[in-house]
Design an enzyme around this catalytic site. Sequence first.
Site, PDB file in Angstrom:
ATOM      1  N   ASP A   1       9.785  -6.875   2.058  1.00  0.00           N
ATOM      2  CA  ASP A   1      10.366  -5.501   2.029  1.00  0.00           C
ATOM      3  C   ASP A   1      11.973  -5.814   1.193  1.00  0.00           C
ATOM      4  O   ASP A   1      12.259  -7.017   1.004  1.00  0.00           O
ATOM      5  CB  ASP A   1      10.541  -4.789   3.226  1.00  0.00           C
TER       6      ASP A   1
ATOM      7  N   ASP B   1       8.919   4.986   0.433  1.00  0.00           N
ATOM      8  CA  ASP B   1       8.298   5.397   1.201  1.00  0.00           C
ATOM      9  C   ASP B   1       7.432   6.554   1.129  1.00  0.00           C
ATOM     10  O   ASP B   1       8.037   7.604   1.037  1.00  0.00           O
ATOM     11  CB  ASP B   1       8.258   4.997   2.801  1.00  0.00           C
TER      12      ASP B   1
END
Length: 700
Positions: free
Chosen positions: A190, A251
């Site tokens: 991430d 996301d």
Amino acid sequence: MPLQHFAPRTRRLGRAVLVRTAVLAMAAGALAGLQHQQATTPDRTEPVALTSGQIAVPPAPMGWASWNTFAANIDYNVIKAQVDAFVAAGLPAAGYKYINLDEGWWQGTRDSQGNITTDESEWPGGMNAIADYIHSKGLKAGIYTDAGQDGCGYYYPTGRPAAPGSGSEGHYEQDMLQFSKWGFDYVKVDWCGGDVEGLDAKTTYQAISDAAAKAAATTGRPLALSVCNWGKQNPWNWGAGTAALWRTNTDIIFHGQSPSWDSMLANFDTNVHPSAQHTGYYNDPDMLMVGLDGFTAAQNRSHMNLWAISGAPLLAGNNVATMSTQTRDILTNPEVIAVDQDPRGLQGVKVAEDTTGLRVYGKVLSGTGKRAVTLLNRTSSAQNMTVRWSDLGLTGASATVRNLWTRSNVGSFGTSYTVSVPAKDSVMLTVTGGTEAASSTYEAESTANTKGGSAVNATCANCSGGTKVGNVGNGAANTLRFNNVTADATGTKVIDIAYTNGADAARTAVLQVNGQQATTVSFPPTGSWTTPGTVSVEASLAKGSSNTLTFSNSSAWTPDFDAVEVRPLPGANGTQVVGAQSNRCLDINNYTIINGTDAQLWGCGGGENQSWNNTSRKQLVVYGNKCLDAYNGGTANGTRVVIWDCNGQSNQQWNVNADGTITNVGGGLCLNATGGETANGTELVLWTCNGNNSQKWALS
């Protein structure tokens, strides 16, 4: 070693004739003697057809990931229950292989040697125990970290307290080796820490990629890398060769929110980088929302359709222990999955939008005359939608249409097929048995092989006088260049590359088209150095015969190339907008897709960021869904000209005039190069029309 020249010889592949360059008889990483080949006369009575020797490339990952349902609230028992349900539901038999742990497995603790430590009350037996359990079911295991010092669990705690130190910065090699020793096969990295710290994504992820490769070499366990920097810093420009997949947007759903049609479309719309996706490298529009509360069956099917036509990773995010039979059946539809996992590994592209909101997407499948099609109705009422064979790169010959959700053949049709698509829904089809439109093949008839990488001119058959410089067969600094490659229109084409790779592992080379952003292409083994195979890429070419395809390599062993075949995809055609004064093109810098990115001048190369569709609605559309826009509806001199999501407003409408000017409908001002400048990077603005050449344009 002195230069050795090689003459061509012929090889039949089915009904096709391949003209071969020198065959290098060598194992991976080992130098062997170079073999001189006798020349023969090529048989030109049959066309070269490279599709008959296609090599399957690594497919996009399929599996399940914990985040969308559980956020950071995971432990051994949660994952074990999902694994058991995953197997019981038959997902592995449908092709789903990965069980991926996301955030929450680690709270940032390390021992005195810097090794990651975890809470064994939550993970009894340590992380290797859960990896072993996943493997015991015949599945692969994935794990998660951050590129920064502090991970997302520190900046955005969700289900656990903020966890400082939960990133891998400063420990890339140590952590990748630890993950591999624990038995993990996949790592998602991430970007929360990386983003806050202002790290350079390309160099950071390259360091992580190198660390993963080193770990795999040590343990013998490949470690697939998933880049998750949310499309920031344009990972599609550098992801291929660095990672197996890279996220192209934020996301798809933030924890605590309900899934929505709009969020799904937003991520799909930014997943528009066909030149980046090829040979086992994938654009990733994020995990699936199929089966989450709030999504209807129709929305679930459309979600699968859009991800499959994109060839995207299929990572389910629902609670498999409680999913309905309907959700299971949607996730496991074998015909939709087959489109996603097609061995050619290409991304589908938009091939038509006759009416606003009625978008047709086509994907070139392995073999000949085979396409997948998704008809997406974004409007609020049912609409008849048509797919034309010509847009898909097929001729008017009859082809069979199959509906992938009814799993039945609809019939045979000569030039097109029309079907009613419900509001905010989609239909997915395959079109098979069609005849491929005419393509152009460029063969390397003779070459020079250079151990040291010297550039030696040689001929390139069918290249209209083009040259092949060196041979990317072995050694350093080799270059193979096909000049004078022809395209009938600017836009995306399918390029089949014939090669041999007798090694036991894939080899790579860098492809650059017309000076555009280069991409690393992977060439899987073909079985031997005398067995040819073909892989495919998509690339945007400029109209005309001045295109150049350059394959290069700086040091590593590479495959031996034969030929390239360029196939049209007319529905993806566009046009270059060329300045009369500058002779440069209307361009979006660095293939950026963000709303508000300024339009500029740049040397014409025919890339996707210079291929504009001048629609009947007076829009100039790039990337298939971004419109040239007068920023904020401005009507004053100096108003910025940017790209923005197409919305039909007058500030996104343009008149292309007979005198060469392009005027904005909203303000009546001319598209103008700032200050009359002509250099690369000159920004475009609106200005009162004055007849200067800085306001004159040609659509080519």
